[in-house]
Design an enzyme around this catalytic site. Structure first.
Site, PDB file in Angstrom:
ATOM      1  N   GLY A  21      74.034  33.642  11.443  1.00 18.81           N
ATOM      2  CA  GLY A  21      74.558  34.707  10.606  1.00 18.81           C
ATOM      3  C   GLY A  21      75.159  34.163   9.337  1.00 18.81           C
ATOM      4  O   GLY A  21      75.443  32.960   9.208  1.00 18.81           O
ATOM      5  N   GLY A  23      78.256  35.007   6.481  1.00 15.21           N
ATOM      6  CA  GLY A  23      79.474  35.751   6.183  1.00 15.21           C
ATOM      7  C   GLY A  23      79.865  35.611   4.730  1.00 15.21           C
ATOM      8  O   GLY A  23      79.128  35.062   3.902  1.00 15.21           O
ATOM      9  N   MET A  25      82.180  33.799   3.441  1.00 19.71           N
ATOM     10  CA  MET A  25      82.559  32.455   3.006  1.00 19.71           C
ATOM     11  C   MET A  25      81.589  31.378   3.443  1.00 19.71           C
ATOM     12  O   MET A  25      81.653  30.259   2.942  1.00 19.71           O
ATOM     13  CB  MET A  25      83.953  32.113   3.546  1.00 19.71           C
ATOM     14  CG  MET A  25      85.068  32.943   2.954  1.00 19.71           C
ATOM     15  SD  MET A  25      86.690  32.299   3.434  1.00 19.71           S
ATOM     16  CE  MET A  25      86.642  32.507   5.192  1.00 19.71           C
ATOM     17  N   GLY A  26      80.712  31.683   4.385  1.00 19.03           N
ATOM     18  CA  GLY A  26      79.839  30.611   4.851  1.00 19.03           C
ATOM     19  C   GLY A  26      78.788  31.102   5.803  1.00 19.03           C
ATOM     20  O   GLY A  26      78.496  32.303   5.886  1.00 19.03           O
ATOM     21  N   GLU A  27      78.212  30.179   6.548  1.00 26.78           N
ATOM     22  CA  GLU A  27      77.130  30.461   7.478  1.00 26.78           C
ATOM     23  C   GLU A  27      77.515  29.956   8.867  1.00 26.78           C
ATOM     24  O   GLU A  27      78.309  29.021   9.010  1.00 26.78           O
ATOM     25  CB  GLU A  27      75.836  29.775   7.022  1.00 26.78           C
ATOM     26  CG  GLU A  27      75.340  30.249   5.662  1.00 26.78           C
ATOM     27  CD  GLU A  27      74.133  29.473   5.187  1.00 26.78           C
ATOM     28  OE1 GLU A  27      73.358  30.024   4.398  1.00 26.78           O
ATOM     29  OE2 GLU A  27      73.981  28.293   5.598  1.00 26.78           O
ATOM     30  N   VAL A  28      76.905  30.577   9.862  1.00 28.52           N
ATOM     31  CA  VAL A  28      77.142  30.186  11.252  1.00 28.52           C
ATOM     32  C   VAL A  28      75.813  29.745  11.848  1.00 28.52           C
ATOM     33  O   VAL A  28      74.813  30.467  11.769  1.00 28.52           O
ATOM     34  CB  VAL A  28      77.746  31.346  12.069  1.00 28.52           C
ATOM     35  CG1 VAL A  28      77.996  30.901  13.509  1.00 28.52           C
ATOM     36  CG2 VAL A  28      79.038  31.838  11.437  1.00 28.52           C
ATOM     37  N   ASP A 137      90.789  42.605   8.831  1.00 21.33           N
ATOM     38  CA  ASP A 137      89.369  42.914   8.612  1.00 21.33           C
ATOM     39  C   ASP A 137      88.705  43.328   9.920  1.00 21.33           C
ATOM     40  O   ASP A 137      87.628  42.835  10.267  1.00 21.33           O
ATOM     41  CB  ASP A 137      88.652  41.717   7.992  1.00 21.33           C
ATOM     42  CG  ASP A 137      87.334  42.119   7.321  1.00 21.33           C
ATOM     43  OD1 ASP A 137      87.160  43.316   7.046  1.00 21.33           O
ATOM     44  OD2 ASP A 137      86.506  41.233   7.068  1.00 21.33           O
TER      45      ASP A 137
END
Length: 550
Positions: A21, A23, A25-28, A137
């Site tokens: 996924g 987001g 701020m970054g990736e997972v 959030d």
């Protein structure tokens, strides 16, 4: 860094396998930790954001926040650090999907599933609020669901603590507009009430299938949250009217008018669900154990009633079909092997086990056959007597002798033998109505449709096991009483100590929550395990080994 660019490469000790996924701020990534020999989820900060101190601070705070909240519904963090100037978080890999995707693919959840999700996320938020951490959030995209509806709250990237400096120096609001409390758009201090508001919005969306204020502009979203009244689920589905008051309070414009804690919101939602289920007609599939009734029987007309029946002495056993089902007294000599469970609330509780039905005496078929044979012999004898009488000189027909009374034994187990003349109608003993129940979706070793055959809890003879579970330390069954109510039986594997509780509440997917009214201990049974809590403190957490439900 292009989306998924790290897939197939090594990142420190991690073999980055595939992108899960993306987001804000970054990736997972799904990754393999070569030093610990385990598959994990690795979240990395985008390289282009690594030079921005605000995003670096947020990312570092997320790792600390997730590691600080020790609650089953917050994904555990294994490690965090920096590799080649790229920040990362190493956390448990969860197989499943997020709530946003679930709602988009399959539509709204059932009320039971909606409450189940809210209860789990409320537990995570309450744990965060206890350490003065506000998530800020809460939304469906940040709620992960496993196949068994176990929920995790993720993405603490913009979580805010009282001691944190204000990172949104530009004054722009951070979060998703559809779930933001009115005070988020004002220059006001944030409290845990913003998470309560957001979780109420999530509850509404789960119940109805759309966000509370479906507008297409930023101005419209802000205006709706600040001035529009909270939406009523009953306006979409009248069956959801019991949730109207819950949404109204959870989305109150003033923070102090909302629930004091997200856990209070979850409890109110659970109470609304119970009211809705009690008010709704019983149409759900499942075992419906009918009351014991006696079928009407037409008595045969005797040829001759004969002499009056003999008087039978001795104790008489009477089975009353109208006796209260929740009252059951063990018969003399009743024994079970192993330690006896502790019954909380007594057997007079409405959801107590049904009384055991009268067991069929194994000699009944033999006696019934003998009775039939005697009747046939008597009839044949009468016919022969009539035929012989036709040869009499007087020309009259001789009257057959009276049929001698035969005897049958009462089929009531535990009663003395009772002589009953065949020439009179005797109402039969009540017979239980045979009921078909849906099959268990899986199996548990050493168990059948009523629970564990040996070495564990088991439902009473007239009750079906709705859920059977074997955890790392316990054996549990949830039994159905026949009137859409249940009782919980559990036994510790270590010493066999048992416990029985009334009225566990279904939470979906075969899961149940039972409460001990003596000390308010809660037993949360899910396909993932058994968690025992008291006053918000986790006492026991056991992993599920085998799980079956109807």
């Amino acid at each position: 860094m292009a989306g998924g660019a790290m897939a197939g490469s090594m990142f420190g000790r991690y073999e980055m396998r595939r992108l899960l996924g993306v987001g804000g701020m970054g990736e997972v990534y799904e990754a393999y930790d070569t030093s610990k020999n385990r598959t994990v989820a690795v979240k990395v900060l985008n390289r282009e954001l690594a030079g921005d101190p605000v995003y670096v601070q947020r990312f570092r705070r997320e790792s600390h926040a997730m590691a600080s909240v020790q609650e089953p519904h917050v994904i555990p963090v294994h490690d965090w650090g920096e590799v080649g100037g790229v920040l990362y978080i190493d956390m448990r890999l969860v197989k499943g999907t997020d709530l946003k995707d679930r709602l988009q693919r399959h539509g709204r959840l059932t009320p039971g599933e909606s409450v189940q999700v809210v209860e789990q996320i409320a537990a995570a938020l309450d744990a965060a609020h206890e350490i003065a951490l506000i998530h800020r959030d809460v939304k469906p995209a940040n709620i992960l669901l496993t196949s068994s509806m176990f929920a995790y709250l993720v993405d603490f990237g913009i979580a805010h603590a009282d001691s944190d400096p204000q990172l949104t120096s530009t004054g722009s609001a951070v979060g998703s507009m559809a779930y933001m409390a009115p005070e988020r758009f004002e220059d006001a201090p944030l409290t845990a009430a913003v998470d309560t508001y957001a979780l109420t919005c999530v509850l509404y969306e789960c119940l109805v299938g759309r966000v509370p204020y479906p507008v297409n502009s930023l101005a419209g979203a802000i205006g709706s949250h600040q001035m529009a009244p909270p939406p009523r689920p009953s306006a979409v589905d009248p069956a959801l009217s019991f949730f109207d008051a819950v949404i109204e309070r959870g989305m109150a414009k003033r923070p102090r008018q909302r629930y004091a804690a997200t856990g209070d919101l979850a409890r109110a939602a659970r109470a609304a669900l119970v009211q809705a289920e009690r008010a709704a007609p019983s149409t759900a599939p499942g075992p419906q154990i009918a009351a014991v009734t006696a079928a009407p029987v037409t008595a045969p007309r005797p040829v001759d009633p004969g002499p009056p029946p003999p008087t039978v002495s001795g104790p008489q056993v009477v089975v009353d079909p109208a006796a209260p089902r929740g009252q059951w007294t063990p018969p003399p000599g009743y024994r079970t092997s192993g330690p006896q469970p502790t019954r909380v609330g007594g057997h007079t509780h409405p959801s107590a086990p049904l009384p055991l039905p009268p067991r069929r005496n194994s000699s009944t078929p033999v006696l019934a056959g003998a009775l039939g044979a005697l009747i046939v012999i008597a009839v044949v004898g009468a016919v022969v007597w009539v035929l012989l009488g036709t040869g009499d000189d007087t020309g009259t027909i001789a009257e057959p002798p009276p049929v001698p009374p035969s005897v049958v034994q009462s089929p009531v187990e535990g009663s003395d033998t009772q002589d009953v003349p065949t020439g009179e109608h005797t109402p039969p003993s009540p017979t239980p109505v045979v009921t078909t129940v849906p099959p268990l979706q899986s199996s548990v070793s050493g168990a059948d449709g009523q629970g564990f055959r040996t070495g564990g809890p088991r439902c009473n003879d007239n009750d079906a096991a709705m859920t059977i579970a074997r955890t790392s330390g316990s054996r549990v069954v949830i039994c159905h009483t026949g009137d859409n109510r249940y009782y919980y039986k559990g036994a510790r594997a270590s010493d066999g100590l048992g416990l029985e509780l009334d009225d566990p509440l279904p939470t979906g997917g075969g899961g149940f929550t039972a409460v001990n009214p003596v000390d308010n201990t809660q037993y949360h049974l899910t396909p993932s395990g058994l968690t025992i809590t008291r006053d918000g403190d986790e006492l026991v957490s056991e992993t599920m080994l085998e799980f079956a439900h109807r």
